[in-house]
Structure formats: structure tokens, C-alpha cells
Design a protein around this motif. Structure first.
Motif, PDB file in Angstrom:
ATOM      1  N   UNK A 169      -3.353  -3.441  -5.285  1.00 14.57           N
ATOM      2  CA  UNK A 169      -3.519  -4.045  -3.955  1.00 14.57           C
ATOM      3  C   UNK A 169      -4.453  -5.241  -4.034  1.00 14.57           C
ATOM      4  N   UNK A 170      -5.496  -5.114  -4.837  1.00 13.90           N
ATOM      5  CA  UNK A 170      -6.467  -6.205  -4.952  1.00 13.90           C
ATOM      6  C   UNK A 170      -5.810  -7.429  -5.574  1.00 13.90           C
ATOM      7  N   UNK A 218       0.820  -1.209   0.000  1.00 11.91           N
ATOM      8  CA  UNK A 218       0.000   0.000   0.000  1.00 11.91           C
ATOM      9  C   UNK A 218       0.857   1.264   0.000  1.00 11.91           C
ATOM     10  N   UNK A 271      -9.911 -14.439 -11.018  1.00  7.10           N
ATOM     11  CA  UNK A 271     -10.655 -13.572 -11.946  1.00  7.10           C
ATOM     12  C   UNK A 271     -10.312 -12.117 -11.660  1.00  7.10           C
ATOM     13  N   UNK A 272     -10.331 -11.749 -10.375  1.00  5.08           N
ATOM     14  CA  UNK A 272     -10.035 -10.363 -10.020  1.00  5.08           C
ATOM     15  C   UNK A 272      -8.583 -10.001 -10.311  1.00  5.08           C
ATOM     16  N   UNK A 280     -11.028 -15.000  -6.914  1.00  8.55           N
ATOM     17  CA  UNK A 280      -9.710 -14.396  -6.716  1.00  8.55           C
ATOM     18  C   UNK A 280      -8.914 -14.235  -7.992  1.00  8.55           C
ATOM     19  N   UNK A 285      -8.552  -9.183 -13.918  1.00 14.81           N
ATOM     20  CA  UNK A 285      -9.328  -7.985 -14.233  1.00 14.81           C
ATOM     21  C   UNK A 285      -8.657  -6.711 -13.722  1.00 14.81           C
ATOM     22  N   UNK A 308     -18.203  -6.167 -11.272  1.00 18.08           N
ATOM     23  CA  UNK A 308     -17.432  -7.036 -12.181  1.00 18.08           C
ATOM     24  C   UNK A 308     -17.646  -8.503 -11.882  1.00 18.08           C
ATOM     25  N   UNK A 310     -11.806 -10.275  -2.589  1.00 11.76           N
ATOM     26  CA  UNK A 310     -12.721 -11.394  -2.832  1.00 11.76           C
ATOM     27  C   UNK A 310     -13.135 -12.056  -1.527  1.00 11.76           C
ATOM     28  N   UNK A 337      -3.315  -8.981  -3.089  1.00 10.63           N
ATOM     29  CA  UNK A 337      -4.000  -9.675  -1.989  1.00 10.63           C
ATOM     30  C   UNK A 337      -4.486 -11.036  -2.438  1.00 10.63           C
ATOM     31  N   UNK A 338      -5.048 -11.104  -3.649  1.00 11.64           N
ATOM     32  CA  UNK A 338      -5.595 -12.375  -4.126  1.00 11.64           C
ATOM     33  C   UNK A 338      -4.478 -13.410  -4.287  1.00 11.64           C
ATOM     34  N   UNK A 384     -11.284  -0.705   1.479  1.00 11.48           N
ATOM     35  CA  UNK A 384     -10.797  -1.794   0.623  1.00 11.48           C
ATOM     36  C   UNK A 384     -11.620  -3.041   0.867  1.00 11.48           C
ATOM     37  N   UNK A 426      -5.592   0.753  -5.899  1.00  7.85           N
ATOM     38  CA  UNK A 426      -6.578  -0.216  -5.414  1.00  7.85           C
ATOM     39  C   UNK A 426      -6.464  -1.513  -6.199  1.00  7.85           C
ATOM     40  N   UNK A 427      -6.371  -1.380  -7.506  1.00  9.98           N
ATOM     41  CA  UNK A 427      -6.322  -2.570  -8.360  1.00  9.98           C
ATOM     42  C   UNK A 427      -5.048  -3.383  -8.106  1.00  9.98           C
TER      43      UNK A 427
END
Lengths: 154, 108
Positions: free
Chosen positions: A47-48, A30, A127-128, A125, A131, B91, B57, A51-52, B54, A44-45
Motif C-alpha cells: 500500500x505504501x 487495500x 525511496x520508500x 516517496x 524500500x 527508515x 511520505x 500510494x507513493x 497507515x 502495508x508495504x
């Protein structure tokens, strides 16, 4: 696809791949991510996606590593380079667990027509990950699983 | 990264106020809070995310878990989610599971 070049290391962190390291790893991503990408949607993307991937490594890490195996460890490195002709920020994630290819080149789909009562709880997870970032790849390299998340830079 | 959870029962609905981040580590607390509810008989669950920065999933799984336990005709309302979280929910096709409301003042 080629390799990014040149790649300049910007920051790195390595920690044991256990939940006790979670907060420190997330804070590193972060804080360094904000310095490099700003505080908007791109952060954000990133970090997402991070995380996954980390969640999969840590949650599915074998709880009983054989005595001759090194403890499961994570290495995170921010790099900057050029890839596919574009300047990119790359977050490289490595772990020394068993080789596991999540087949990130295979496009994940979500069946949004499936009734909610029948939707599987899992499967979101990766998938994100796909994306969220501009490019992601996997390789088994130097006895480590290596994931690279690419975010194009302006 | 932390998550504060406040769970309040109202006559017409149950409200969960969240503050912080919902990720792999903190989502277990949210799942625990949801598991304590009588979801099978709950017709409306409101989750206020105005102070959530934040959601990953893991958070989506918690929302889906709750909606799947609730009656078919029930509503799971997510309040005040930021743009990035709305995008994640959209999404992944979970707008079928949740009703997105911008502000709690829009609800009775």
C-alpha cells in the motif's frame, strides 16, 4: 532481469487519474491486497509503495490536457506469476500521461546525517517505494507509463 | 480513507489526536491543523497515533514541516505508532526529528 512468467491477472481497476478517484483506488489496493497477501506487514508495504507512485501521477498530472489528448487515466492490475525463479504477486500501475521514467533502478539514499532543520521536505516517496517492495520496475509500454511492484509470495 | 484530527492545547504542550490514515489525500488536513499552531514558539508537540493505521511520505512531510517550524530545542513526540509506521519513520531517518513513545501514559 527478464520478465515474469506466466502472469495470471487476478483483479483490475481503472479510473480517471484525479483525486476524486483516490479513495476508490486505495480501497481496491487495500481490499484486494489483503485477500492476496493477508493483513500483515507485506500489505502495508504494498500500500505504501502504491500510494507513493499514485501520488506522483495524480499530483503532477497536467491540469490542462490538450484537446486531442485523452483524459489522464489509471489502470491497476493485480497479477500472479513467477519472477527471478520465485512466485510473486505483482501490482501493475499504468497511466497514459507523458512518458516519465522515474529511474527506479537508481538506488535512492536518504542522508540521515543531515540536520533536521536542513532536511528537504521532499524526496522520500521513491525511496520508500524501493524500500517497501521486493522489486520494482518501470517501462514505457503501449503508450503508457507502466510501473510494476513485486512482492514475493511464500 | 479518512482522518479525524483533534487539536488540544495544554499548558506545557499541544496535543493532536489522530484517527484513521495519513496519506496524500488526508495529510493536507493535518498540514492545515499544524499550520494553525504557533509552531515557532511551541516547545512540545505531541501527536497521538495510536489510532492511525497507515502513514505515507505525505504524513512524514507533515511531521518534518512541523519540526522545522518549531524551535531547535523543541520536542515532537509521536505516541503509540504501530510497528509499520515506526519502521517508516526509522527508515527515513526521521527519528532525529521525532521522539517515539509507545503509550501516552509514559508522558507526564
Amino acid at each position: 532481469m527478464g520478465e515474469p512468467e506466466p502472469m495470471t491477472p487476478l483483479a483490475s481497476l481503472d479510473r480517471a487519474a484525479v483525486m476524486e478517484s483516490w479513495d476508490e483506488i486505495q480501497a481496491f489496493v487495500a481490499e484486494r491486497g489483503e485477500q492476496l497477501l493477508g493483513s500483515g506487514p507485506a500489505l502495508y508495504k504494498l500500500r505504501l509503495a502504491t500510494e507513493e507512485l499514485l501520488s506522483n501521477v495524480i499530483r503532477y498530472a497536467p491540469s490542462d490536457r490538450a484537446g486531442t489528448q485523452a483524459p489522464l487515466h489509471l489502470w491497476l492490475t493485480f497479477l500472479q506469476g513467477e519472477f527471478q525463479g520465485k512466485p510473486a504477486l505483482i501490482l501493475q500501475l499504468e497511466d497514459n500521461g507523458p512518458a516519465f521514467d522515474p529511474q527506479l533502478e537508481r538506488e535512492r539514499q536518504i542522508d540521515t546525517t543531515q540536520p533536521i532543520q536542513e532536511r528537504p521536505i521532499g524526496g522520500l516517496g521513491l525511496f520508500l517505494v524501493q524500500q517497501s517492495v521486493d522489486h520494482v520496475d518501470y517501462a514505457w509500454s503501449n503508450q503508457r507509463n507502466r510501473y510494476r511492484l513485486f512482492m514475493w509470495l511464500p | 480513507m479518512s482522518l479525524t484530527i483533534e487539536s488540544i492545547s495544554h499548558p506545557s504542550h499541544h496535543l493532536i489526536n489522530l484517527s484513521g490514515e495519513v496519506d496524500t489525500k488526508t495529510a493536507t488536513s493535518l498540514m492545515d491543523a499544524l499550520a494553525e499552531l504557533e509552531l515557532a514558539g511551541l516547545l512540545e508537540l505531541r501527536i497521538d497515533m495510536a489510532d492511525v493505521a497507515f502513514l505515507s511520505s505525505a504524513g512524514l512531510r507533515a511531521l518534518l514541516f512541523a519540526k522545522q517550524k518549531m524551535p531547535y530545542e523543541s520536542r515532537l513526540v509521536v505516541i503509540g505508532a504501530n510497528t509499520a509506521i515506526v519502521e517508516v519513520i526509522t527508515k527515513t531517518g526521521l527519528t532525529e526529528a521525532v521522539t517515539l513513545v509507545a503509550d501516552i501514559s509514559l508522558l507526564s
